[in-house]
Structure formats: structure tokens, C-alpha cells
Write an enzyme that holds these catalytic residues in place. Sequence first.
Site, mmCIF file in Angstrom:
data_model
loop_
_atom_site.group_PDB
_atom_site.id
_atom_site.type_symbol
_atom_site.label_atom_id
_atom_site.label_comp_id
_atom_site.label_asym_id
_atom_site.label_seq_id
_atom_site.Cartn_x
_atom_site.Cartn_y
_atom_site.Cartn_z
ATOM 1 C CG HIS A 67 -1.921 -1.114 1.204
ATOM 2 N ND1 HIS A 67 -2.845 -1.257 0.188
ATOM 3 C CD2 HIS A 67 -2.135 -2.133 2.048
ATOM 4 C CE1 HIS A 67 -3.584 -2.335 0.431
ATOM 5 N NE2 HIS A 67 -3.169 -2.888 1.551
ATOM 6 C CG ASP A 115 0.543 -4.172 3.008
ATOM 7 O OD1 ASP A 115 0.852 -3.704 1.908
ATOM 8 O OD2 ASP A 115 0.393 -3.485 4.038
ATOM 9 C CB SER A 209 4.022 1.069 6.182
ATOM 10 O OG SER A 209 2.972 1.442 7.026
ATOM 11 N N GLY A 210 6.383 -1.107 5.807
ATOM 12 C CA GLY A 210 7.367 -1.610 4.863
ATOM 13 C C GLY A 210 8.670 -2.005 5.525
#
Length: 258
Positions: A67, A115, A209-210
Amino acid sequence: MAAGWGRLAALLLLGAVVCAAQPRGRILGGAEAEAHARPYMASVQVNGSHTCGGFLVAEQWVLSAAHCLEDTVAEEVEVLLGAHSLSQPEPSKRVYNVSRAVPHPDSRRDTIDHDLLLLQLSEKAALGPAVRTLPWQRVDRDVAPGTLCDVAGWGESKHTGHRPDRLQHVLVPVLDRATCNKRALHDGAISARMLCAESNRRDSCKGDSGGPLVCGGVAEGVVTSGSRVCGNRKKPGIYTRVASYAAWIDGVVGGAAA
Ligand SMILES: *[C@@H]1O[C@H](CO)[C@@H](O)[C@H](O)[C@H]1NC(C)=O
Ligand SMILES: *[C@@H]1O[C@H](CO)[C@@H](O)[C@H](O)[C@H]1NC(C)=O
């Protein structure tokens, strides 16, 4: 009395505003990381702004979260490696172009399932003390609850005034899936391909995130990129289990069709 209540209400309101604003986009309850002690960390940048974390899994590949790059084309994406500070010059820092962005084919805008995102750098990263790949877990087995794992990030710069310029990190204990799936917590949303970590004041958050969840020197998870309350113990941090996607990662990195 009325004035007192008014003031109390104002304070509570202020507190709510501060709480709502403060946790966004940064490692919560953590501390500045030792400079360059996490040489696998990548800052995934869109148009020159830090957007997400990521980590080097092969000389030319960074793993991140799907995302992170919605509505973005690979030409706008760059990867910063060898950094501690996002803004200060550092000899080890280098920005790479991205030649290919490969989101997991089953990732969907409205869910946090699958994700994951692989970014191919336009050239091999120049490895050195401040730039190294991170081994990731290939054995598809749950991490023991209670295991303390490290998560690091720069947080997101876009929606907040305070962007941590230097890498932050925090240790979080893994939470067992059954507890995480309790109704009062994530209510069944956590699949066998995800893992949870406690989020009681110490937590990863959106701009992280990530980035990898590192347990015993090995990446076990990737910070998911859905919107999520951070730092609330009733909303444990959610991480995608990399071992569950070993075949996909190997296939893309090894050059098979995505
Ligand atoms: C990046 O910059 C380009 C050109 O200025 C612009 O069209 C695009 O919307 C920007 N992308 C993002 C995600 O901000
Ligand atoms: C990265 O891409 C830009 C735009 O396509 C190009 O001008 C630049 O030379 C590239 N940099 C490297 C290091 O390949």
C-alpha cells in the site's frame, strides 16, 4: 465548579488532540537508533519525500509494503540506502532509482492481506558497512509469543509537523495470534500469514510501514501499511510474515514472472 469542568474538558480535549496528532507516522515510545547499525534499512521515497520503510533483501531488491505506493508509478520512486539522517549529508548515503515495482499480485486496496512490495533498484546497491542485505525467515513457523523483536523507521513526513529525521527503533514483544484475534483486539482479522506484536505505547506506526520486524537478526515480518491506531494496546501491531511468501519473493527476485 462549572469553570473547573470547563477547564478539565478543555484539557481533555487538548489531550485528545495531542494524542491523536502525536502518534502518527513515527516509531512510538522508541529511541534514536545507533547510526548505521541497521544497514539493511531503506527509505522508500516518492518525489523525494520519505513515504515508507523497506529493507534490502538482495543486492538489487528492497522489500516493502504494497500500500505504500498506491497511485504511484515507479518513475517517481527512489530508494535511499546507507542513511541514518534523512536530511544530513552522510558519506554512506545513496539514492537509487527503481526500475521495477512489484506489489504482491493478491494485494488489494481495501485489505491488509498480502501487503508486500518488491522494488528492483536500477543497479546493484553498493554494499559496505552501512549498506547490507538482511537475512529473512524462510522457515514457515510462528515466532514464539513473547519474543522481543526490533522495528525501526523514520515515520511519515507528509501529515505531521514532526518527522523524525534520524532513524528510530523500538523493541516489541510478539503476541500470540489467538489473543491478537480476540474480539476486543483485531477480531479475527489476523490470518496465518500475519503476526502481531504488542503495541502498548511502544509501537510501529504508519510511516514505518514496509520496514522489517527483526527477531534474532532475521526479518520475520514487514510492517503492514493499512491505517491503524498506533500505541494502543488493544490494537496490536500487524506484520506480514515473510516466510509465508518465500516462494513469491524468490520467484520475483530470481527473475521468474511476477
Ligand atoms: C510526483 O510528482 C509528479 C510531477 O510533479 C506529480 O505528477 C505526481 O502527482 C507526484 N506524485 C505524488 C505521489 O505526489
Ligand atoms: C534516475 O532517474 C532519473 C530520471 O529518469 C535520471 O535522470 C537519473 O540519471 C537516474 N539516476 C541514476 C543514478 O540512475
